[in-house]
Design a protein around this motif. Structure first.
Motif, PDB file in Angstrom:
ATOM      1  N   LEU A 121       0.835  -1.193   0.000  1.00  0.00           N
ATOM      2  CA  LEU A 121       0.000   0.000   0.000  1.00  0.00           C
ATOM      3  C   LEU A 121       0.878   1.255   0.000  1.00  0.00           C
ATOM      4  CD1 LEU A 121       0.024   1.315   3.122  1.00  0.00           C
ATOM      5  CD2 LEU A 121      -1.392  -0.696   3.554  1.00  0.00           C
ATOM      6  N   ASP A 122       0.274   2.358  -0.403  1.00  0.00           N
ATOM      7  CA  ASP A 122       0.975   3.635  -0.497  1.00  0.00           C
ATOM      8  C   ASP A 122       0.738   4.426   0.791  1.00  0.00           C
ATOM      9  OD1 ASP A 122       1.963   6.153  -1.041  1.00  0.00           O
ATOM     10  OD2 ASP A 122       1.142   6.247  -3.063  1.00  0.00           O
ATOM     11  N   PRO A 123       1.751   4.591   1.626  1.00  0.00           N
ATOM     12  CA  PRO A 123       1.550   5.278   2.912  1.00  0.00           C
ATOM     13  C   PRO A 123       1.287   6.775   2.768  1.00  0.00           C
ATOM     14  CG  PRO A 123       3.874   4.826   2.578  1.00  0.00           C
ATOM     15  CD  PRO A 123       3.145   4.131   1.459  1.00  0.00           C
ATOM     16  N   GLN A 124       1.489   7.306   1.565  1.00  0.00           N
ATOM     17  CA  GLN A 124       1.241   8.727   1.330  1.00  0.00           C
ATOM     18  C   GLN A 124      -0.152   8.988   0.772  1.00  0.00           C
ATOM     19  OE1 GLN A 124       3.545  10.823   2.457  1.00  0.00           O
ATOM     20  NE2 GLN A 124       4.680   8.980   3.033  1.00  0.00           N
ATOM     21  N   ARG A 125      -0.944   7.940   0.606  1.00  0.00           N
ATOM     22  CA  ARG A 125      -2.276   8.079   0.004  1.00  0.00           C
ATOM     23  C   ARG A 125      -3.296   7.336   0.860  1.00  0.00           C
ATOM     24  NH1 ARG A 125      -2.019  11.826  -4.335  1.00  0.00           N
ATOM     25  NH2 ARG A 125       0.153  11.779  -5.043  1.00  0.00           N
ATOM     26  N   VAL A 126      -3.666   7.947   1.973  1.00  0.00           N
ATOM     27  CA  VAL A 126      -4.587   7.308   2.910  1.00  0.00           C
ATOM     28  C   VAL A 126      -5.827   8.187   3.070  1.00  0.00           C
ATOM     29  CG1 VAL A 126      -4.922   6.428   5.247  1.00  0.00           C
ATOM     30  CG2 VAL A 126      -2.672   6.236   4.145  1.00  0.00           C
ATOM     31  N   GLY A 127      -6.985   7.589   2.871  1.00  0.00           N
ATOM     32  CA  GLY A 127      -8.243   8.278   3.094  1.00  0.00           C
ATOM     33  C   GLY A 127      -9.033   7.600   4.188  1.00  0.00           C
ATOM     34  N   ALA A 165      -7.465  12.454   2.695  1.00  0.00           N
ATOM     35  CA  ALA A 165      -8.840  12.696   2.251  1.00  0.00           C
ATOM     36  C   ALA A 165      -9.798  12.185   3.315  1.00  0.00           C
ATOM     37  CB  ALA A 165      -9.115  12.012   0.909  1.00  0.00           C
ATOM     38  N   VAL A 166     -10.906  12.907   3.527  1.00  0.00           N
ATOM     39  CA  VAL A 166     -11.906  12.532   4.532  1.00  0.00           C
ATOM     40  C   VAL A 166     -13.292  12.556   3.910  1.00  0.00           C
ATOM     41  CG1 VAL A 166     -12.990  13.128   6.725  1.00  0.00           C
ATOM     42  CG2 VAL A 166     -10.529  13.513   6.414  1.00  0.00           C
ATOM     43  N   CYS A 167     -14.022  11.450   4.057  1.00  0.00           N
ATOM     44  CA  CYS A 167     -15.434  11.396   3.669  1.00  0.00           C
ATOM     45  C   CYS A 167     -16.251  11.190   4.936  1.00  0.00           C
ATOM     46  CB  CYS A 167     -15.696  10.277   2.669  1.00  0.00           C
ATOM     47  SG  CYS A 167     -17.381  10.283   2.020  1.00  0.00           S
ATOM     48  N   ASP A 168     -17.032  12.196   5.284  1.00  0.00           N
ATOM     49  CA  ASP A 168     -17.821  12.191   6.520  1.00  0.00           C
ATOM     50  C   ASP A 168     -19.293  12.114   6.158  1.00  0.00           C
ATOM     51  OD1 ASP A 168     -19.266  12.829   8.809  1.00  0.00           O
ATOM     52  OD2 ASP A 168     -18.606  14.924   8.841  1.00  0.00           O
ATOM     53  N   TRP A 169     -19.939  10.990   6.524  1.00  0.00           N
ATOM     54  CA  TRP A 169     -21.374  10.832   6.308  1.00  0.00           C
ATOM     55  C   TRP A 169     -22.101  11.109   7.630  1.00  0.00           C
ATOM     56  CZ3 TRP A 169     -23.259   6.272   2.771  1.00  0.00           C
ATOM     57  CH2 TRP A 169     -22.750   6.450   1.472  1.00  0.00           C
ATOM     58  N   TYR A 170     -22.797  12.218   7.656  1.00  0.00           N
ATOM     59  CA  TYR A 170     -23.706  12.641   8.728  1.00  0.00           C
ATOM     60  C   TYR A 170     -23.155  12.414  10.141  1.00  0.00           C
ATOM     61  CZ  TYR A 170     -25.254   7.789   7.600  1.00  0.00           C
ATOM     62  OH  TYR A 170     -25.311   6.447   7.290  1.00  0.00           O
ATOM     63  N   GLY A 171     -21.923  12.841  10.352  1.00  0.00           N
ATOM     64  CA  GLY A 171     -21.313  12.708  11.674  1.00  0.00           C
ATOM     65  C   GLY A 171     -21.500  13.952  12.526  1.00  0.00           C
ATOM     66  N   PRO A 224      -8.584  17.502   2.203  1.00  0.00           N
ATOM     67  CA  PRO A 224      -9.903  17.725   1.586  1.00  0.00           C
ATOM     68  C   PRO A 224     -10.988  16.890   2.272  1.00  0.00           C
ATOM     69  CG  PRO A 224      -8.232  17.371  -0.087  1.00  0.00           C
ATOM     70  CD  PRO A 224      -7.594  17.029   1.225  1.00  0.00           C
ATOM     71  N   PHE A 225     -12.179  17.474   2.363  1.00  0.00           N
ATOM     72  CA  PHE A 225     -13.335  16.829   2.976  1.00  0.00           C
ATOM     73  C   PHE A 225     -14.472  16.718   1.965  1.00  0.00           C
ATOM     74  CE2 PHE A 225     -11.307  17.434   6.965  1.00  0.00           C
ATOM     75  CZ  PHE A 225     -12.056  16.853   7.982  1.00  0.00           C
ATOM     76  N   PHE A 282     -14.358  11.247  -5.484  1.00  0.00           N
ATOM     77  CA  PHE A 282     -13.628  12.015  -4.474  1.00  0.00           C
ATOM     78  C   PHE A 282     -12.343  11.292  -4.067  1.00  0.00           C
ATOM     79  CE2 PHE A 282     -12.840  12.506   0.147  1.00  0.00           C
ATOM     80  CZ  PHE A 282     -12.452  13.841   0.171  1.00  0.00           C
ATOM     81  N   PHE A 283     -12.451  10.019  -3.736  1.00  0.00           N
ATOM     82  CA  PHE A 283     -11.262   9.290  -3.310  1.00  0.00           C
ATOM     83  C   PHE A 283     -10.275   9.095  -4.465  1.00  0.00           C
ATOM     84  CE2 PHE A 283     -13.801   7.623   0.415  1.00  0.00           C
ATOM     85  CZ  PHE A 283     -13.004   8.215   1.379  1.00  0.00           C
ATOM     86  N   LYS A 284     -10.780   8.852  -5.646  1.00  0.00           N
ATOM     87  CA  LYS A 284      -9.867   8.703  -6.780  1.00  0.00           C
ATOM     88  C   LYS A 284      -9.116  10.003  -7.063  1.00  0.00           C
ATOM     89  CE  LYS A 284     -11.863   4.860  -9.371  1.00  0.00           C
ATOM     90  NZ  LYS A 284     -12.492   4.428 -10.654  1.00  0.00           N
ATOM     91  N   ASN A 285      -9.815  11.114  -6.991  1.00  0.00           N
ATOM     92  CA  ASN A 285      -9.179  12.401  -7.272  1.00  0.00           C
ATOM     93  C   ASN A 285      -8.067  12.725  -6.289  1.00  0.00           C
ATOM     94  OD1 ASN A 285     -10.845  12.879  -9.462  1.00  0.00           O
ATOM     95  ND2 ASN A 285     -12.319  14.103  -8.306  1.00  0.00           N
ATOM     96  N   HIS A 286      -8.223  12.277  -5.038  1.00  0.00           N
ATOM     97  CA  HIS A 286      -7.272  12.673  -4.019  1.00  0.00           C
ATOM     98  C   HIS A 286      -6.289  11.584  -3.612  1.00  0.00           C
ATOM     99  CE1 HIS A 286      -9.089  16.568  -3.419  1.00  0.00           C
ATOM    100  NE2 HIS A 286     -10.283  16.006  -3.379  1.00  0.00           N
ATOM    101  N   LEU A 287      -6.549  10.337  -4.016  1.00  0.00           N
ATOM    102  CA  LEU A 287      -5.689   9.243  -3.580  1.00  0.00           C
ATOM    103  C   LEU A 287      -4.997   8.493  -4.717  1.00  0.00           C
ATOM    104  CD1 LEU A 287      -7.851   7.668  -0.700  1.00  0.00           C
ATOM    105  CD2 LEU A 287      -6.094   9.436  -0.527  1.00  0.00           C
ATOM    106  N   PHE A 288      -5.585   8.497  -5.901  1.00  0.00           N
ATOM    107  CA  PHE A 288      -4.984   7.753  -7.005  1.00  0.00           C
ATOM    108  C   PHE A 288      -3.842   8.558  -7.602  1.00  0.00           C
ATOM    109  CE2 PHE A 288      -7.448   4.249  -6.672  1.00  0.00           C
ATOM    110  CZ  PHE A 288      -7.761   3.557  -7.823  1.00  0.00           C
TER     111      PHE A 288
END
Length: 290
Positions: A121-127, A165-171, A224-225, A282-288
């Motif tokens: 895994l890529d330690p610089q690309r964690v979401g 990268a952070v994806c927050d669903w209704y937290g 990014p969120f 979102f995750f592809k844009n910021h992690l791939f």
């Protein structure tokens, strides 16, 4: 075919893990703690040439229930596309009060970085991606990348717990303002999930509540969120995501807020292919990187 292999096949069918996906169950990620916490891992059987970007899933359940298996269904589609996915445990509020929960989430991320070569895994690309209470913890992971007192002592302290990268669903994001919006839960009572989390009634413990608020730690270096919330959520009010979005954008952090029209708290509208495609993008844009 031996018993172990039959058992593994039955588990895969029960969890709906398709062929072509490796599923590693109950991988311990803490060391030296009373509670030995575990994660489940999904990744494609055929590994890509480049190290894989990572998505860490944090389950919901009001910090007092839920389990890591709840994330598997969501993560299968991402593992198929080349993501390394982990869905993690954390100590629940009846086991330990805050900050134990965020310490455990950060420990899981450090563990993955410590084993980056082993897992390809890529330690610089964690979401990180969480729902409800897990959304709160995901947001907190994203805003507390430079807060040593929230790291805990679960192991792998020489590695970073930061995410890209952070994806927050209704937290929940601001416990001190969660009662300022229509809801069907009394967040001020001793029996509220928030009180159980911090170890006391919110209004009587503003400092403890502030320490658990992702909004407290927002700064321009946050990742990014992507924030998603139901328009008619009466468990975690919509104002919680609106407050987070406003605070992030005010300091210049890249953030977007998707309000799901007519949706309650985590209802079937969140299974919309259009919405899930936005999360994927979102995750592809910021992690791939390829």
């Amino acid at each position: 075919m031996n018993f172990w292999r039959i058992k593994q096949q039955l588990i895969r069918r029960w969890l709906n893990i398709p062929r072509g996906i490796v599923h590693l169950r109950n991988v311990e990620f803490t060391r030296g703690q009373e509670y030995q916490l575990k994660m489940d891992i999904l990744h494609p059987t055929k590994l890509p040439k480049q190290p894989m970007p990572v998505i860490v899933w944090i389950h919901g359940g009001a910090w007092r229930e839920g389990n890591k298996e709840q994330g598997l269904k969501r993560l299968v589609a991402f593992a198929r596309q080349g993501f390394f996915c982990a869905t993690i445990e954390y100590r629940l509020s009846h086991e330990a009060i805050f900050p134990a929960q965020i310490e455990d989430c950060k420990c899981a991320i450090r563990f993955l970085r410590a084993h980056a070569q082993q897992f390809h895994l890529d330690p610089q690309r964690v979401g990180v991606w969480g729902v409800s209470a897990g959304g709160h913890l995901a947001a907190l992971v994203g805003t507390t990348q430079d807060i040593p007192e929230l790291e805990g002592h679960g192991g792998w302290e020489e590695y970073s717990s930061s995410v890209q990268a952070v994806c927050d669903w209704y937290g929940p994001t601001d416990f001190l303002k969660i009662n300022d919006f229509p809801r069907k839960v009394d967040f001020t009572s001793e029996a509220s999930p928030e009180a159980a989390l911090i170890g006391g009634v919110i209004e009587a413990n503003p400092e403890k509540a502030a320490k658990a608020n992702p909004i407290t730690y927002i700064n321009p270096t946050n990742p990014p969120f992507f924030i998603i919330h139901g328009e008619n959520d009466l468990l975690v009010p919509l104002n919680q995501s609106q407050l987070l979005f406003d605070a992030l954008t005010k300091v210049g952090v890249e953030a977007s807020l998707e309000i799901v029209k007519g949706a309650g708290h985590g209802d079937q509208k969140f299974d919309s292919p259009i919405l899930l495609k936005k999360v994927e993008n979102f995750f592809k844009n910021h992690l791939f990187t390829w």
